[in-house]
Design a protein around this motif. Structure first.
Motif, PDB file in Angstrom:
ATOM      1  N   GLU A  68       0.854  -1.185   0.000  1.00 39.12           N
ATOM      2  CA  GLU A  68       0.000   0.000   0.000  1.00 39.12           C
ATOM      3  C   GLU A  68       0.887   1.230   0.000  1.00 39.12           C
ATOM      4  O   GLU A  68       1.696   1.425   0.906  1.00 39.12           O
ATOM      5  CB  GLU A  68      -0.918   0.023   1.224  1.00 39.12           C
ATOM      6  N   GLN A  79       1.551   5.155   0.546  1.00 36.44           N
ATOM      7  CA  GLN A  79       0.984   6.204   1.395  1.00 36.44           C
ATOM      8  C   GLN A  79       1.836   7.464   1.297  1.00 36.44           C
ATOM      9  O   GLN A  79       3.051   7.382   1.076  1.00 36.44           O
ATOM     10  CB  GLN A  79       0.937   5.746   2.863  1.00 36.44           C
ATOM     11  N   ALA A 118      -3.311   6.546   2.830  1.00 27.79           N
ATOM     12  CA  ALA A 118      -3.243   5.565   1.754  1.00 27.79           C
ATOM     13  C   ALA A 118      -3.660   6.155   0.415  1.00 27.79           C
ATOM     14  O   ALA A 118      -4.592   6.962   0.326  1.00 27.79           O
ATOM     15  CB  ALA A 118      -4.118   4.363   2.090  1.00 27.79           C
ATOM     16  N   THR A 154      -5.057   5.179  -3.505  1.00 25.96           N
ATOM     17  CA  THR A 154      -5.974   4.185  -4.069  1.00 25.96           C
ATOM     18  C   THR A 154      -5.440   3.687  -5.406  1.00 25.96           C
ATOM     19  O   THR A 154      -5.080   4.487  -6.283  1.00 25.96           O
ATOM     20  CB  THR A 154      -7.370   4.791  -4.276  1.00 25.96           C
ATOM     21  N   TYR A 155      -5.391   2.368  -5.567  1.00 26.30           N
ATOM     22  CA  TYR A 155      -4.900   1.810  -6.823  1.00 26.30           C
ATOM     23  C   TYR A 155      -5.901   2.038  -7.941  1.00 26.30           C
ATOM     24  O   TYR A 155      -7.120   1.928  -7.752  1.00 26.30           O
ATOM     25  CB  TYR A 155      -4.612   0.319  -6.677  1.00 26.30           C
ATOM     26  N   ASN A 156      -5.368   2.341  -9.118  1.00 22.29           N
ATOM     27  CA  ASN A 156      -6.191   2.494 -10.312  1.00 22.29           C
ATOM     28  C   ASN A 156      -6.347   1.144 -11.010  1.00 22.29           C
ATOM     29  O   ASN A 156      -5.677   0.167 -10.672  1.00 22.29           O
ATOM     30  CB  ASN A 156      -5.559   3.533 -11.243  1.00 22.29           C
ATOM     31  N   ALA A 163      -1.245   4.373  -8.605  1.00 25.24           N
ATOM     32  CA  ALA A 163      -2.100   4.622  -7.446  1.00 25.24           C
ATOM     33  C   ALA A 163      -2.220   6.124  -7.262  1.00 25.24           C
ATOM     34  O   ALA A 163      -1.285   6.874  -7.568  1.00 25.24           O
ATOM     35  CB  ALA A 163      -1.528   3.976  -6.192  1.00 25.24           C
ATOM     36  N   LEU A 188      -3.839   9.510  -4.762  1.00 27.15           N
ATOM     37  CA  LEU A 188      -4.557  10.161  -3.665  1.00 27.15           C
ATOM     38  C   LEU A 188      -5.233  11.370  -4.287  1.00 27.15           C
ATOM     39  O   LEU A 188      -4.579  12.355  -4.645  1.00 27.15           O
ATOM     40  CB  LEU A 188      -3.607  10.574  -2.542  1.00 27.15           C
ATOM     41  N   THR A 221      -0.313  11.157  -8.009  1.00 29.30           N
ATOM     42  CA  THR A 221      -0.305   9.807  -8.574  1.00 29.30           C
ATOM     43  C   THR A 221       1.119   9.281  -8.657  1.00 29.30           C
ATOM     44  O   THR A 221       2.037  10.007  -9.056  1.00 29.30           O
ATOM     45  CB  THR A 221      -0.931   9.794  -9.980  1.00 29.30           C
TER      46      THR A 221
END
Length: 503
Positions: A404, A406, A424, A426-428, A434, A436, A486
């Motif tokens: 993960e 962050q 955290a 978020t995965y695409n 990923a 935020l 990203t």
């Protein structure tokens, strides 16, 4: 310029002080009568002062210097009203006093408590809640102390220096085992006095690498992280200074000395050759390869190895780390590990101990001679891989965890560098990035790390094309605001890039 006041009397009265002054001189200090009939000049500044006679007489005092604290990238950073010095103190009662333009303009003390069993500070220290005209606080034993005063937080730390140690990649416990920057080799106390103090160690293995000195087995103290380590050079040592480079492998006697003014220097005396270590981590450039790995048309699958990063040795354990996007499904998406792009040295399920923290890793060692690892159907994602050896390549271990990403750091929405506080990302759906989507950032530094730990952290450019730096630079935005951030990889986790778009 002396840093000691002698027999300077004052009265603490409700609502203020009765100032004591004397004739000035060219540098604006106070001239104090010495017990021997002479006199000496005391500079303006902030002092810790020993008191006697119901706290109405200063028996002696020691100047505290302006001090820096740990900032972005662990760099020494100025902090207003932050002062610290290393001082030999006798047991007794103390207050803080400020001298300005030949007057004692303030006296501070306050409630104090001995703090112990707090993280790295199990040996204890005295914490003072500072207030104007506050009561004196006590020092229980003679010895060297790190006296830290912070006017912004109205607090002080009176820390007994119980031990000094040497620490770093250069410091080895045996021929092949270094504790890195995680554990000290302690020096013995030779002498402590107001005239100077010395600590030393003999027979210490140093390699061609970097090291520092620190006391009481800790790097900093306080929420603003006042330095408890010394670096820069052996002749002029600086709190929080750069790592010191040792030039030659060998066995050394090491001496650390503090003079009467609290300045430090060190000497290294080479006494012999260090035993040769035949294990070289550079001979094990581990990479992941297989049909489950991602990347470009030429690097995905069996096209190319995706290298892990060797992060060094800690307490005798050598470690390689990597974060890789892996496709799930046991039919076609397998992966293995090998070195230097050949199968001469490889890690496979039937001969390697591994730990699966994901709950989704399987292997086919029972049905295939070498065996491969797989992610379960529907479990595609980024996997954090940790390869270790504790016996210089005699055996190997692999640990798999869900990765993960962050954001963390003073300039991030978190607002601090405390591991465990990361926000955290978020995965695409592309199995390559990923994001935020929104967060308030400042121009201060921040990073992206993995699984709430700085073991794997990156920083650098936010242009979306330049490869990020591992365990080095921070990200810094030109303007504060709300941003979408990203992190991406186009080569299956070998390199990462990052971008920030203001919302």
């Amino acid at each position: 310029m002396k840093n000691v006041l002698k027999s300077l009397s004052f009265l603490m009265v409700l609502g203020g002080l009765i100032f004591i002054s004397s004739c000035g001189d060219d540098d604006g200090g106070i001239i104090i009568d010495d017990d021997g009939g002479g006199s000496f000049t005391v500079a303006d500044g902030f002092y810790i002062a020993g008191v006697s006679g119901s706290d109405t007489t200063i028996a002696n005092a020691y100047l505290l210097a302006d001090a820096q604290v740990e900032g972005d990238g662990f760099a020494p950073t100025p902090r207003d009203e932050h002062k610290a010095s290393y001082i030999y103190l006798s047991s007794g009662s103390y207050i803080f006093a400020e001298v300005d333009e030949q007057n004692i303009v303030s006296v501070e003390g306050g409630a104090s408590a001995v703090v112990d069993s707090v993280g790295a500070w199990a040996e204890g220290y005295t914490y003072v809640e500072v207030e104007s005209n506050g009561a004196s606080f006590s020092v229980s034993e003679d010895g060297v102390y790190h006296v830290i005063y912070d006017g912004q937080n109205d607090e002080a730390f009176i820390v007994r220096v119980n031990s000094w140690g040497v620490i770093g990649g250069a410091v080895y416990e045996s021929a092949c085992v270094s504790n890195g920057f995680n554990a000290d080799v302690d020096l013995e106390t030779v002498s402590e006095s107001a005239e100077g103090s010395t600590w030393s160690g003999t027979g210490i293995i140093l390699r061609d690498d970097q090291f520092k000195f620190r006391y009481n087995n800790s790097w900093t103290i306080g929420e603003y992280k006042s330095f408890t380590n010394l670096g820069e050079s052996l002749t002029v040592m600086v709190p929080g200074g750069a790592n010191i480079q040792n030039a030659e492998d060998g066995i050394y006697d090491i001496t650390l000395a503090m003079d009467a003014d609290g300045a430090f220097s060190a000497t290294l005396t080479r006494t012999g050759d260090a035993e040769e270590c035949t294990f070289d981590p550079d001979n094990f450039p581990w990479g992941i390869i297989g049909s489950g790995t991602q990347g470009t048309e030429t690097t995905a699958g069996w096209g190319d190895d995706k290298d892990l990063i060797y992060v060094g040795q800690n307490e005798g354990v050598d470690t390689w780390l990597g974060v890789f996007p892996i496709a799930g499904g046991t039919a076609d998406n397998e992966f293995k590990f090998r070195t230097d792009g050949t199968w001469a040295t490889k890690l496979i399920p039937n001969s390697t101990t591994y730990t699966d923290n994901t709950g989704n890793i399987t292997d086919n060692a029972d049905s295939n001679g070498d065996g491969s690892w797989f992610l379960a159907d529907g479990a595609s994602g980024f996997i954090y891989v940790k390869i270790t050896t504790s016996d210089q390549g005699g055996s190997w271990n692999i640990e798999f965890s869900d990765a993960e990403f962050q954001v963390i750091g003073e300039g991030s929405p978190v607002g601090n560098w405390e591991a465990g506080n990361g926000i955290a990302m978020t995965y695409n759906d592309d199995l390559a990035s990923a994001t935020l989507a929104s967060g308030s950032y400042t121009t201060a530094g921040w990073k992206i790390f993995v699984n709430q730990s700085f073991d794997y952290n990156v920083g650098g450019s936010l242009d979306g094309t330049t490869a990020l730096e591992f365990n080095n630079s921070t990200f810094n935005l030109d303007a504060a605001g709300d941003y979408s951030v990203t992190i991406s990889t186009a080569d299956g986790g070998v390199t990462y890039t990052a971008s920030a778009t203001q919302n």
